[in-house]
Design an enzyme around this catalytic site. Structure first.
Site, PDB file in Angstrom:
ATOM      1  N   ASP A 200     -73.928  35.896  36.725  1.00  0.00           N
ATOM      2  CA  ASP A 200     -74.717  36.296  35.566  1.00  0.00           C
ATOM      3  C   ASP A 200     -76.081  36.602  36.157  1.00  0.00           C
ATOM      4  OD1 ASP A 200     -76.608  36.314  33.457  1.00  0.00           O
ATOM      5  OD2 ASP A 200     -75.102  35.383  32.181  1.00  0.00           O
ATOM      6  N   HIS A 201     -76.421  37.871  36.251  1.00  0.00           N
ATOM      7  CA  HIS A 201     -77.615  38.194  37.042  1.00  0.00           C
ATOM      8  C   HIS A 201     -78.892  37.636  36.420  1.00  0.00           C
ATOM      9  CE1 HIS A 201     -78.093  41.637  34.296  1.00  0.00           C
ATOM     10  NE2 HIS A 201     -79.337  41.712  34.709  1.00  0.00           N
ATOM     11  N   HIS A 263     -75.747  36.383  29.144  1.00  0.00           N
ATOM     12  CA  HIS A 263     -77.153  36.207  29.526  1.00  0.00           C
ATOM     13  C   HIS A 263     -77.909  35.286  28.556  1.00  0.00           C
ATOM     14  CE1 HIS A 263     -76.050  39.384  32.114  1.00  0.00           C
ATOM     15  NE2 HIS A 263     -76.319  40.390  31.326  1.00  0.00           N
TER      16      HIS A 263
HETATM   17  C1  BG6 Z   1     -76.217  44.072  31.814  1.00  0.00           C
HETATM   18  C2  BG6 Z   1     -75.692  44.795  30.606  1.00  0.00           C
HETATM   19  O1  BG6 Z   1     -75.487  42.899  32.043  1.00  0.00           O
HETATM   20  O2  BG6 Z   1     -77.577  43.708  31.610  1.00  0.00           O
HETATM   21  C3  BG6 Z   1     -76.547  46.009  30.295  1.00  0.00           C
HETATM   22  O3  BG6 Z   1     -74.353  45.206  30.829  1.00  0.00           O
HETATM   23  C4  BG6 Z   1     -78.000  45.620  30.192  1.00  0.00           C
HETATM   24  O4  BG6 Z   1     -76.115  46.625  29.083  1.00  0.00           O
HETATM   25  C5  BG6 Z   1     -78.432  44.814  31.409  1.00  0.00           C
HETATM   26  O5  BG6 Z   1     -78.766  46.812  30.086  1.00  0.00           O
HETATM   27  C6  BG6 Z   1     -79.839  44.270  31.237  1.00  0.00           C
HETATM   28  O6  BG6 Z   1     -80.267  43.688  32.432  1.00  0.00           O
HETATM   29  P1  BG6 Z   1     -81.814  43.596  32.799  1.00  0.00           P
HETATM   30  O7  BG6 Z   1     -81.831  42.839  34.067  1.00  0.00           O
HETATM   31  O8  BG6 Z   1     -82.305  45.001  32.916  1.00  0.00           O
HETATM   32  O9  BG6 Z   1     -82.468  42.885  31.651  1.00  0.00           O
END
Ligand code: BG6
Length: 513
Positions: A200-201, A263
């Site tokens: 989960d980044h 997230h």
């Molecule tokens: C991803 C989603 O996991 O996270 C995308 O699939 C989203 O739809 C993105 O735009 C958002 O990541 P960040 O790091 O730009 O907030």
């Protein structure tokens, strides 16, 4: 300072020195995520000398490509997406250790070729390599890849040495509870849980990790962190972008699956969990699972605890943008939500009676992710009435996850002058001001952690199931309802009216981040 008292990222930096010789195999090597995030992460780790001395990269994909072609593609990706201008010398070092294997994800012969290539690498080096398989493909082939890795013996703990093979799995991890359970079962048939790193980044973001430091490295918060002092918590993950060219994926997903189930729930778990006994991965993950399991099932339908909506045409950053239904690849009568908001109740000693409001959406007024902890209002007796210019504000502690990473606290303050009048003011801390702005990206941290074997910032199988258990009934009820109950909001706004209604009963309002 003692190792255990250091910021987790610094601990990671010192730990990497023991990182074993490693080969990372990326499945989905010519995919978008590989280009945007994984290859730049590998490059930047190499630039910062954080990779093990013997580090190799193997791309695996369906497209037939020679090694040189993959290297050229990887170089172009690094040039376009790296947070820093690539240094040709550093890139040459990575490229010299980069190769490619073409094959189908369910084709046993391709895995034999991969196994032979890895064995050859080890022969040349004269030592064993830790094998990390990064599954960054569409989810439809996740299980096939896992199965093939098992079948050709690549998943095994390596020749009785402490070197493991590991698997990193990208999102989406399942599309509901049943599919997540099935995927976990497929994985456990081949890998032990300690070998599995579910991404989960958001957990790789600096400010998300800082949440734990703020909560547990400061003595002033924990005594207040409960139902006696906190009135509500609001978690917002707002995006300015629309669905873009990802219509095909997004139609199958929607906001609840794409953002909230993973997230936003991770942000909630870190905010609401009990203090862990240590910073050990399992200690933290145990606490996260406990709090996720204490969330009450959500009431759906009129007067319920969830709202969903699609963006209509509107203005974003001063230019007109189309509505969701007019975007490329979207069904004209699509019932996919681009915004979702929820009111959650956590049924435990600490949080009973404190609403947790979560919202996320595309095409909102601006890109901002934050966790706002709203404290109970102070009694107004002393400063209420004629001497007060405003009603006393509630104190709010807001963690700004992105952009402008930082922390702010709203305090009531005396307006200078002969009268005693109060005004809420914001006290802010900004990461960029204190620490400079060129911090590592989430994927750098996560790839490095997988290499050194630290699973803290990855999701354990039971965590993902706990989250799906909560959301699957909501998704089922939405599917049954089709477009009925789907609200809209103009692109560039803060979301639909139905989301405001979730807070109205408690006289709360969404914060304007
Ligand atoms: C991803 C989603 O996991 O996270 C995308 O699939 C989203 O739809 C993105 O735009 C958002 O990541 P960040 O790091 O730009 O907030």
């Amino acid at each position: 300072m003692a190792e255990s008292g250091r910021h987790p990222f610094l601990q990671g930096l010192s730990k990497h020195r023991g990182a074993p010789p490693t080969v990372v195999v990326i499945f989905g090597a010519s995919g978008d995520l590989t280009a945007r995030k994984l290859l730049p992460a590998v490059y930047n780790l190499s630039h910062d000398n954080l990779l093990p001395a013997d580090f190799h990269l193997v791309g695996f994909g369906r497209k037939a490509m020679a090694d040189a072609e993959f290297r050229a593609l990887a170089e172009a990706a690094v040039k376009e997406f790296s947070r820093r201008e690539p240094d040709p010398e550093v890139w040459a070092r990575v490229a010299a250790r980069t190769s490619y294997v073409a094959g189908g994800y369910d084709e046993p012969a391709a895995y034999q070729r991969l196994a032979a290539q890895l064995a050859e690498l080890e022969r040349e080096l004269g030592r064993d390599l830790q094998r990390i398989f990064y599954v960054s493909t569409p989810p439809s082939v996740f299980a096939a890849i896992i199965e093939q890795l098992g079948a050709c013996g690549l998943a095994a703990i390596h020749r009785d040495t402490p070197l493991h093979s590991k698997v990193i799995i990208e999102k989406p991890f399942g599309k509901d509870l049943a599919s997540a359970v099935a995927l976990n079962a497929a994985i456990r048939g081949v890998f032990a849980e300690q070998q599995v790193y579910r991404i989960d980044h958001y957990l790789g973001k600096e400010t998300v990790q800082d949440l734990l430091v703020q909560r547990f490295a400061n003595a002033i918060f924990e005594p207040l962190w409960n139902r006696n002092f906190i009135a509500s918590v609001q978690i917002t993950v707002a995006e300015e972008v629309g669905v873009g060219s990802r219509g095909g994926y997004y139609e199958q997903s929607g906001c609840l699956r794409d953002m909230l189930q993973n997230h936003t729930m991770q942000l909630l778990a870190l905010t609401a969990m009990e203090p862990p006994g240590s910073l050990a991965p399992e200690a933290i993950r145990d606490e996260k699972v406990k709090v996720l399991n204490a969330i009450q099932p959500l009431a759906v339908g009129p007067g319920g605890e969830v709202a969903r909506a699609q963006y209509a045409a509107g203005m974003v950053a001063g230019r007109p943008v189309p509505g969701y239904l007019q975007e490329e690849g979207i069904a004209p009568a699509s019932a996919t939500e681009t915004y979702a908001a929820l009111r959650l109740s956590i049924n435990n000693w600490r949080w009973q009676g404190v609403p947790f409001y979560l919202r996320s959406g595309k095409r909102l007024a601006r890109r901002v992710s934050e966790i706002a902890v709203n404290f109970r209002r102070p009694p107004g007796t002393l400063f209420a009435g004629e001497t007060s210019r405003f009603d006393l504000a509630a104190n709010t502690l807001a963690f700004q996850i992105q952009p402008d990473e930082g922390l702010s606290l709203i305090l009531n303050t005396k307006i200078p002058g002969l009268e005693t009048r109060t005004q809420p003011v914001k006290m802010s801390f900004r990461y960029a001001t204190t620490f400079g702005s060129n911090t590592a990206e989430a994927y750098e941290r996560l790839v490095l952690d997988a290499i050194i074997g630290d699973g803290t910032l990855f999701i354990r199988g039971d965590e993902t199931e706990a989250s799906w258990r909560l959301y699957t009934p909501v998704l089922e009820s939405w599917r049954a309802a089709g477009r009925e109950g789907m609200d809209t909001y103009p692109a560039g706004s803060w979301g639909p009216a139905s989301a405001d209604a979730l807070l109205a009963g408690a006289q709360h309002r969404w914060r304007q981040p």
